[in-house]
Design a protein around this motif. Structure first.
Motif, PDB file in Angstrom:
ATOM      1  N   SER A  32      34.972  44.377  44.350  1.00  0.00           N
ATOM      2  CA  SER A  32      34.293  43.443  45.251  1.00  0.00           C
ATOM      3  C   SER A  32      35.285  42.707  46.154  1.00  0.00           C
ATOM      4  CB  SER A  32      33.445  42.451  44.454  1.00  0.00           C
ATOM      5  OG  SER A  32      34.178  41.892  43.376  1.00  0.00           O
ATOM      6  N   VAL A  33      35.904  43.450  47.053  1.00  0.00           N
ATOM      7  CA  VAL A  33      36.894  42.911  47.994  1.00  0.00           C
ATOM      8  C   VAL A  33      36.160  42.309  49.186  1.00  0.00           C
ATOM      9  CG1 VAL A  33      38.855  43.441  49.483  1.00  0.00           C
ATOM     10  CG2 VAL A  33      38.607  44.603  47.272  1.00  0.00           C
ATOM     11  N   GLY A  37      34.337  42.885  54.059  1.00  0.00           N
ATOM     12  CA  GLY A  37      33.059  42.470  54.630  1.00  0.00           C
ATOM     13  C   GLY A  37      32.245  41.675  53.644  1.00  0.00           C
ATOM     14  N   ILE A  38      32.134  40.363  53.875  1.00  0.00           N
ATOM     15  CA  ILE A  38      31.432  39.514  52.911  1.00  0.00           C
ATOM     16  C   ILE A  38      29.936  39.799  52.886  1.00  0.00           C
ATOM     17  CG2 ILE A  38      33.136  37.647  52.969  1.00  0.00           C
ATOM     18  CD1 ILE A  38      31.208  36.105  54.809  1.00  0.00           C
ATOM     19  N   THR A  39      29.416  40.390  53.964  1.00  0.00           N
ATOM     20  CA  THR A  39      27.979  40.688  54.007  1.00  0.00           C
ATOM     21  C   THR A  39      27.669  42.117  53.573  1.00  0.00           C
ATOM     22  OG1 THR A  39      28.056  41.398  56.317  1.00  0.00           O
ATOM     23  CG2 THR A  39      27.684  39.054  55.908  1.00  0.00           C
ATOM     24  N   ALA A  40      28.697  42.885  53.239  1.00  0.00           N
ATOM     25  CA  ALA A  40      28.520  44.312  52.974  1.00  0.00           C
ATOM     26  C   ALA A  40      27.770  44.560  51.663  1.00  0.00           C
ATOM     27  CB  ALA A  40      29.875  45.004  52.936  1.00  0.00           C
ATOM     28  N   GLU A  41      27.292  45.805  51.521  1.00  0.00           N
ATOM     29  CA  GLU A  41      26.492  46.173  50.352  1.00  0.00           C
ATOM     30  C   GLU A  41      27.295  46.081  49.057  1.00  0.00           C
ATOM     31  OE1 GLU A  41      23.211  46.867  49.791  1.00  0.00           O
ATOM     32  OE2 GLU A  41      23.054  46.002  51.800  1.00  0.00           O
ATOM     33  N   HIS A  42      28.600  46.376  49.116  1.00  0.00           N
ATOM     34  CA  HIS A  42      29.386  46.304  47.871  1.00  0.00           C
ATOM     35  C   HIS A  42      29.474  44.863  47.371  1.00  0.00           C
ATOM     36  CE1 HIS A  42      32.614  45.106  50.626  1.00  0.00           C
ATOM     37  NE2 HIS A  42      33.357  44.766  49.581  1.00  0.00           N
ATOM     38  N   VAL A  99      37.117  39.394  45.216  1.00  0.00           N
ATOM     39  CA  VAL A  99      38.506  39.578  44.786  1.00  0.00           C
ATOM     40  C   VAL A  99      39.393  39.869  45.991  1.00  0.00           C
ATOM     41  CG1 VAL A  99      37.748  40.462  42.544  1.00  0.00           C
ATOM     42  CG2 VAL A  99      38.302  42.086  44.375  1.00  0.00           C
ATOM     43  N   GLN A 100      40.685  39.797  45.753  1.00  0.00           N
ATOM     44  CA  GLN A 100      41.682  40.092  46.775  1.00  0.00           C
ATOM     45  C   GLN A 100      41.738  41.594  47.079  1.00  0.00           C
ATOM     46  OE1 GLN A 100      44.444  38.479  48.554  1.00  0.00           O
ATOM     47  NE2 GLN A 100      43.103  36.690  48.380  1.00  0.00           N
ATOM     48  N   PRO A 101      42.196  41.951  48.275  1.00  0.00           N
ATOM     49  CA  PRO A 101      42.385  43.375  48.588  1.00  0.00           C
ATOM     50  C   PRO A 101      43.529  43.995  47.783  1.00  0.00           C
ATOM     51  CG  PRO A 101      42.394  42.000  50.572  1.00  0.00           C
ATOM     52  CD  PRO A 101      42.505  41.084  49.408  1.00  0.00           C
ATOM     53  N   VAL A 102      43.604  45.317  47.845  1.00  0.00           N
ATOM     54  CA  VAL A 102      44.722  46.067  47.251  1.00  0.00           C
ATOM     55  C   VAL A 102      45.342  46.886  48.385  1.00  0.00           C
ATOM     56  CG1 VAL A 102      45.424  47.766  45.533  1.00  0.00           C
ATOM     57  CG2 VAL A 102      43.576  46.148  45.011  1.00  0.00           C
ATOM     58  N   GLU A 159      32.867  34.406  48.589  1.00  0.00           N
ATOM     59  CA  GLU A 159      33.820  34.455  49.705  1.00  0.00           C
ATOM     60  C   GLU A 159      35.026  33.539  49.471  1.00  0.00           C
ATOM     61  OE1 GLU A 159      31.934  33.031  53.264  1.00  0.00           O
ATOM     62  OE2 GLU A 159      31.378  31.124  52.367  1.00  0.00           O
ATOM     63  N   GLU A 160      35.338  33.233  48.232  1.00  0.00           N
ATOM     64  CA  GLU A 160      36.436  32.310  47.960  1.00  0.00           C
ATOM     65  C   GLU A 160      37.750  32.841  48.505  1.00  0.00           C
ATOM     66  OE1 GLU A 160      39.738  30.297  45.954  1.00  0.00           O
ATOM     67  OE2 GLU A 160      39.232  32.431  45.836  1.00  0.00           O
ATOM     68  N   GLU A 161      37.967  34.156  48.381  1.00  0.00           N
ATOM     69  CA  GLU A 161      39.228  34.740  48.848  1.00  0.00           C
ATOM     70  C   GLU A 161      39.304  34.815  50.373  1.00  0.00           C
ATOM     71  OE1 GLU A 161      41.399  34.873  46.813  1.00  0.00           O
ATOM     72  OE2 GLU A 161      40.729  35.591  44.851  1.00  0.00           O
ATOM     73  N   MET A 162      38.212  34.472  51.053  1.00  0.00           N
ATOM     74  CA  MET A 162      38.183  34.468  52.517  1.00  0.00           C
ATOM     75  C   MET A 162      38.185  33.047  53.073  1.00  0.00           C
ATOM     76  SD  MET A 162      38.252  37.638  53.369  1.00  0.00           S
ATOM     77  CE  MET A 162      37.728  37.631  55.080  1.00  0.00           C
ATOM     78  N   GLY A 163      38.433  32.058  52.221  1.00  0.00           N
ATOM     79  CA  GLY A 163      38.508  30.691  52.687  1.00  0.00           C
ATOM     80  C   GLY A 163      37.205  29.923  52.659  1.00  0.00           C
ATOM     81  N   SER A 164      36.147  30.515  52.102  1.00  0.00           N
ATOM     82  CA  SER A 164      34.860  29.836  51.895  1.00  0.00           C
ATOM     83  C   SER A 164      34.292  29.201  53.174  1.00  0.00           C
ATOM     84  CB  SER A 164      35.005  28.759  50.806  1.00  0.00           C
ATOM     85  OG  SER A 164      35.512  29.300  49.616  1.00  0.00           O
TER      86      SER A 164
END
Length: 455
Positions: A32-33, A37-42, A99-102, A159-164
């Motif tokens: 769940s990166v 895309g915070i709105t994405a299906e994943h 979560v954060q990206p890899v 969206e915590e990892e995106m700055g909320s």
């Protein structure tokens, strides 16, 4: 409902242990990166998974999509409640499911999105940050079951990892659903995998862009060099003037604090030097305890500098230079006040009368725990019982802006910052992991906290 002994709680957690680890393993596999895309299906699938897990623990949970400040669709959030008695205290449980990206999976020793157990730790992106927080909440609610004595509200953010960006509008829109007496933020960590901690404080932050100008245009260094110093050198002088001879920040109006609630144990210099890969011979700057210097005293970093590259440079005196400063403020200081104090200092201390202009950036408020509140006493007692050792509370030098915002919106709530991480967790880095023995103790701790708050 009966008050459970710690032995009963441990037994319940032990019998539920394989499920807890399985939930965390499934969560890791979702990948769940939020940066994808915070709105994405994943991300929606991740939220639905968490909501279903909370429902299985008796929480009336649902997935709601937030709205960004500009009106566009935002993150998939999980909210819900479990009301056992309208007269009982209410506890809000927070974690985040993104979560954060890899960026480079080849830097990992195990597959980043496949939970791998090794030497008592579970590896995978999000294992600690913050799948561990979700697992703690799930395990604690399951352990108490029908013996839960407090009302529960949950907020599992997407969206915590995106700055909320949509955090505040979402909280304010759903304020009645988040109103609580105690807020447990399970997104920090312990002193070690065997020593528990409450996070007692977070520094605030502010930034600014500074331009130093000495000429209307570049001039030849052979013709004018000497009486005219280049803008890069003048910038270096200005930056150096922010510190005293010991390396402490010396800006009037930028405040300094000691660790909140006292200091049980100082940071270990050898460990800090190793973890930060500090070059041999470098003397750590500043005075006082290392913990204060890293948690509660201000720090200023030059995080960007515009100058001509070495490659292709030629003999001219630079007419201007620009740099960006990041100021971490003491937990209690208003960051706007610190920002103004620093900006005024830079303008008023321009070397040799150079022209200094400042463009102010954004501010984030710091946070300090109330060490005297009842929830803290309950939490520290629970930690000592679960880990069988006294907690060593700690601050964080970084900032988590939503925590002071929660405190602002719910000023009467007591806030506890706990979490699944430890110094080996590698959150945001390759080979992220969580200590499984510590996770088990964290689940027991939270169950004891919830039981203690019921009193």
């Amino acid at each position: 409902m009966a008050e459970l002994s710690i032995e009963e709680i441990r037994s319940r957690v032990e019998s539920d242990w394989s499920r807890i680890v399985d939930v965390l393993s499934q969560k890791i596999a979702l990948g769940s990166v939020s940066a994808k895309g915070i709105t994405a299906e994943h991300m929606k699938a991740s939220a639905e998974f968490v909501a279903q897990e909370m429902r299985e623990q008796g929480v009336d949970a649902r997935v709601v999509q937030s709205t960004n400040p500009d009106g566009t669709p935002g993150a998939w959030e999980v909210i819900g409640s479990k009301i056992v008695d309208p007269q009982a205290p209410t506890v809000l449980l927070y974690a985040h499911h993104d979560v954060q990206p890899v960026p480079d999976e080849s830097a990992w020793d195990t597959p980043a999105f496949s939970a791998t157990e090794k030497d008592g730790r579970l590896y995978g992106r999000g294992a600690a940050d913050d799948g561990g927080g979700i697992a703690i909440h799930s395990g604690a609610l399951h352990a108490l079951g029908d013996d839960l004595g407090v009302n529960i509200r949950i907020f599992i953010e997407g969206e915590e990892e995106m700055g909320s960006p949509s955090f505040i509008p979402f909280i304010e829109k759903h304020k009645d659903e988040f109103e609580s007496d105690v807020i447990i933020v399970a997104d920090s960590g312990n002193w070690s995998d065997t020593i528990p901690s409450l996070t007692t404080s977070l520094r605030g932050n502010t930034d600014m862009d500074v331009t130093v100008r000495v000429l209307g245009h570049p001039v030849h260094s052979g013709q004018f060099g000497g009486p005219i110093l280049d803008a890069n050198t003048l910038s270096a002088m200005l930056i150096a003037s922010m510190y005293d001879d010991n390396g402490d920040v010396a800006i009037p109006g930028v405040l300094s604090e000691e660790p909140i609630g006292g200091l049980q144990r100082d940071m270990d210099e050898e460990t800090v030097r190793r973890d930060a890969a500090i070059v041999e011979g470098y003397k750590l700057a500043g005075t006082g305890t290392l913990a204060a210097r890293m948690w509660t005293k201000p720090s200023i970093s030059v995080i960007g500098f515009d100058a001509h590259p070495v490659e292709g440079s030629f003999n001219v005196i630079a007419d201007s230079a620009r740099f960006r400063l990041s100021l971490r403020t003491s937990p209690h200081q208003n960051p706007a006040e610190a920002q103004k104090a620093l900006a005024d200092f830079l303008v008023n201390n321009a070397p040799f009368g150079a022209e200094v202009t400042v463009d102010l950036g954004e501010n984030g408020q710091g946070w300090a725990m109330d060490p005297e509140c009842q929830a803290v006493a309950v939490a520290e007692s629970a930690m000592e019982a679960a880990f069988e050792t006294a907690p060593v509370n700690k601050g964080e030098g970084g900032s988590i802006p939503f925590i002071p915002e929660l405190q602002r919106i719910f000023p009467h709530a007591q806030v506890l910052v706990t979490g699944p991480e430890d110094p080996k967790a590698n959150a945001h880095s390759p080979n992220e992991s969580i200590s499984l023995p510590a996770l088990k103790n964290n689940v027991v701790t939270e169950a004891l906290i919830l039981q203690g708050l019921a009193k």
